[in-house]
Structures are given as structure tokens and as C-alpha cells.
Motif scaffolding. Structure first.
Motif, short mmCIF file in Angstrom:
data_model
loop_
_atom_site.label_atom_id
_atom_site.label_comp_id
_atom_site.label_asym_id
_atom_site.label_seq_id
_atom_site.Cartn_x
_atom_site.Cartn_y
_atom_site.Cartn_z
N ARG A 171 -8.90 4.47 -9.13
CA ARG A 171 -9.00 3.37 -8.16
C ARG A 171 -10.36 2.68 -8.24
O ARG A 171 -10.46 1.46 -8.28
CB ARG A 171 -8.74 3.92 -6.75
N ALA A 176 -8.63 8.67 -7.06
CA ALA A 176 -9.80 7.96 -6.53
C ALA A 176 -10.68 7.43 -7.66
O ALA A 176 -11.19 6.30 -7.59
CB ALA A 176 -10.61 8.88 -5.62
N TRP A 208 2.26 7.20 -10.56
CA TRP A 208 1.04 6.52 -10.10
C TRP A 208 1.31 5.02 -10.14
O TRP A 208 1.91 4.52 -11.10
CB TRP A 208 -0.14 6.86 -10.99
N GLY A 255 -2.03 4.02 -5.87
CA GLY A 255 -1.36 5.01 -5.01
C GLY A 255 -0.44 5.88 -5.85
O GLY A 255 -0.25 5.64 -7.05
N PRO A 307 -5.97 14.11 -6.08
CA PRO A 307 -6.52 12.99 -5.30
C PRO A 307 -7.85 12.48 -5.85
O PRO A 307 -8.12 11.27 -5.82
CB PRO A 307 -6.70 13.58 -3.89
N LYS A 327 0.85 -1.18 0.00
CA LYS A 327 0.00 0.00 0.00
C LYS A 327 0.88 1.23 0.00
O LYS A 327 1.98 1.21 0.55
CB LYS A 327 -0.90 -0.01 1.24
N ASP A 330 -1.11 8.04 1.39
CA ASP A 330 -1.78 9.12 0.67
C ASP A 330 -0.88 10.35 0.65
O ASP A 330 -0.35 10.76 1.69
CB ASP A 330 -3.11 9.47 1.33
N GLU A 331 -0.73 10.93 -0.52
CA GLU A 331 0.06 12.15 -0.63
C GLU A 331 -0.82 13.37 -0.35
O GLU A 331 -1.99 13.39 -0.75
CB GLU A 331 0.66 12.28 -2.02
#
Length: 198
Positions: free
Chosen positions: A25, A22, A101, A93, A18, A2, A5-6
Motif C-alpha cells: 500500500r 501495508a 489482494w 485491500g 497485514p 474500500k 481489514d481482514e
């Protein structure tokens, strides 16, 4: 596996990056990657490439580059790890300020994306990928469904349970290269089956 989160400053990003991660993802987690390719723009007035990730569920995830004056987001390159494509994606991530990425599985990165981006003059102009998820068949002139070529080849190879996804990717790429981009999908499918020994 994992990635943390940046978090960027409010001056560098307004939440677009972000949100982009998302969205990607949501589209890919729980699936396997069948193929990845960069497709040039078919727009007549500007050129914006898009990267297409084809998944094992018959969906295509399209990451369209964007630019708006001094703000932009573009996929500069990608690295697919063929030894990991049989693993189900468990997350997405980023590292290095959203410039790398990682689409990863339990055994490590399946796909790495190198991303160039800038918010430009914060936050007057738009940036971030335009992300779309499409089905494997699109309507063409006359209302007939036309299957996406990589997916059609992949589906044909998936009929055999003994062909792992990593081999399907190799057969797909080889068949498309040898038969040519203008070949009928049926011919490519038949050739891919021949290469797979089916």
C-alpha cells in the motif's frame, strides 16, 4: 471503494500478511500502474519468481515469492484491468483470508493478485513476500545506468500528453512482443513511438 481489514487468528498469522499489505500500500497509493510482469529468478540454486509492478513515477515494486520449508508465499496469478489503469491508486485491500489482494482506485480494482500462502509450522519459518521498491535505472557492469525496458518505453510515450496510460501499456506490450526481448531499448522505444503514431 474500500475493503474491510481482514483479521486472522494468532495461530494462522503473526502479523506478517497485514504488514505485507501495508508495505505494498505504501509503495503504490497515489500512483498509476504502467505495467505488470512476472520475472523468473536469476538465482542459480533456487527458483523464486517475482512480480514487478512498474509505476508512473519511475519506480518498480517487486513482490518476490518466498518459501522456507513448509512456509511460503507466492503470487499465483494476477489480473490487470486496462480500463482502470488511468485512475490513481487509492488503496490496497484483501479478501478470502489474504488470498486475493486488490489494488484499487475510486472506480474499482486496477489489479487483482491471487496469492497462495502458509505460515507453515507457526511461526518457526519465514513467509510473506519480500517487497522491494527500486528505481527505474540500475547499475550494470562498467557503472553505466541501464533503464528498465518497460519504463523506458513508457517514459518515451509519456512525452506525449495525449497518450493515456492504458494505451501506453498496450503500445509497450506490443512493441516488446514484436521487437523481441533481446532488442536494444532504443529500438523498442522507436517502435513503440511508431505504434503510438508519434
Amino acid at each position: 471503494m474500500k475493503y474491510a481489514d481482514e483479521v486472522l487468528s494468532d495461530y494462522d498469522d503473526d502479523g506478517t500478511m497485514p504488514d505485507n499489505v501495508a508495505a505494498l500500500r505504501e509503495a503504490v497509493v497515489g500512483h498509476r500502474i504502467v505495467s505488470v510482469e512476472t520475472v523468473g529468478s536469476d538465482h542459480r540454486w533456487y527458483s523464486r519468481d517475482k512480480t514487478v509492478i512498474t509505476l508512473d513515477n519511475g519506480k518498480r515494486v517487486e513482490l518476490q515469492d518466498t518459501d522456507d520449508c513448509c512456509a511460503y508465499t507466492e503470487l499465483e496469478s494476477f489480473l490487470l484491468h486496462p480500463d482502470k489503469v488511468d485512475h490513481i491508486i487509492t488503496g490496497v485491500g484483501t479478501t478470502d483470508g489474504f488470498t486475493t489482494w486488490h489494488i484499487y482506485a475510486d472506480m474499482g480494482d486496477v489489479l487483482e493478485l491471487s496469492v497462495g500462502w502458509s505460515c507453515g509450522n507457526p511461526f518457526y519459518y519465514g513467509y510473506g513476500f519480500d517487497i522491494r521498491v527500486t528505481e527505474m535505472a540500475d547499475k550494470v557492469d562498467g557503472g553505466e545506468a541501464k533503464a528498465d525496458l518497460p519504463l523506458e518505453v513508457s517514459d518515451a510515450l509519456q512525452e506525449s500528453d495525449n497518450t493515456p496510460a492504458s494505451e501506453r501499456v498496450a503500445f509497450l506490450e506490443e512493441a516488446r512482443r514484436l521487437v523481441g526481448p533481446d532488442a536494444a531499448p532504443h529500438d523498442v522505444v522507436e517502435y513503440a513511438r511508431f505504434l503510438a503514431g508519434e
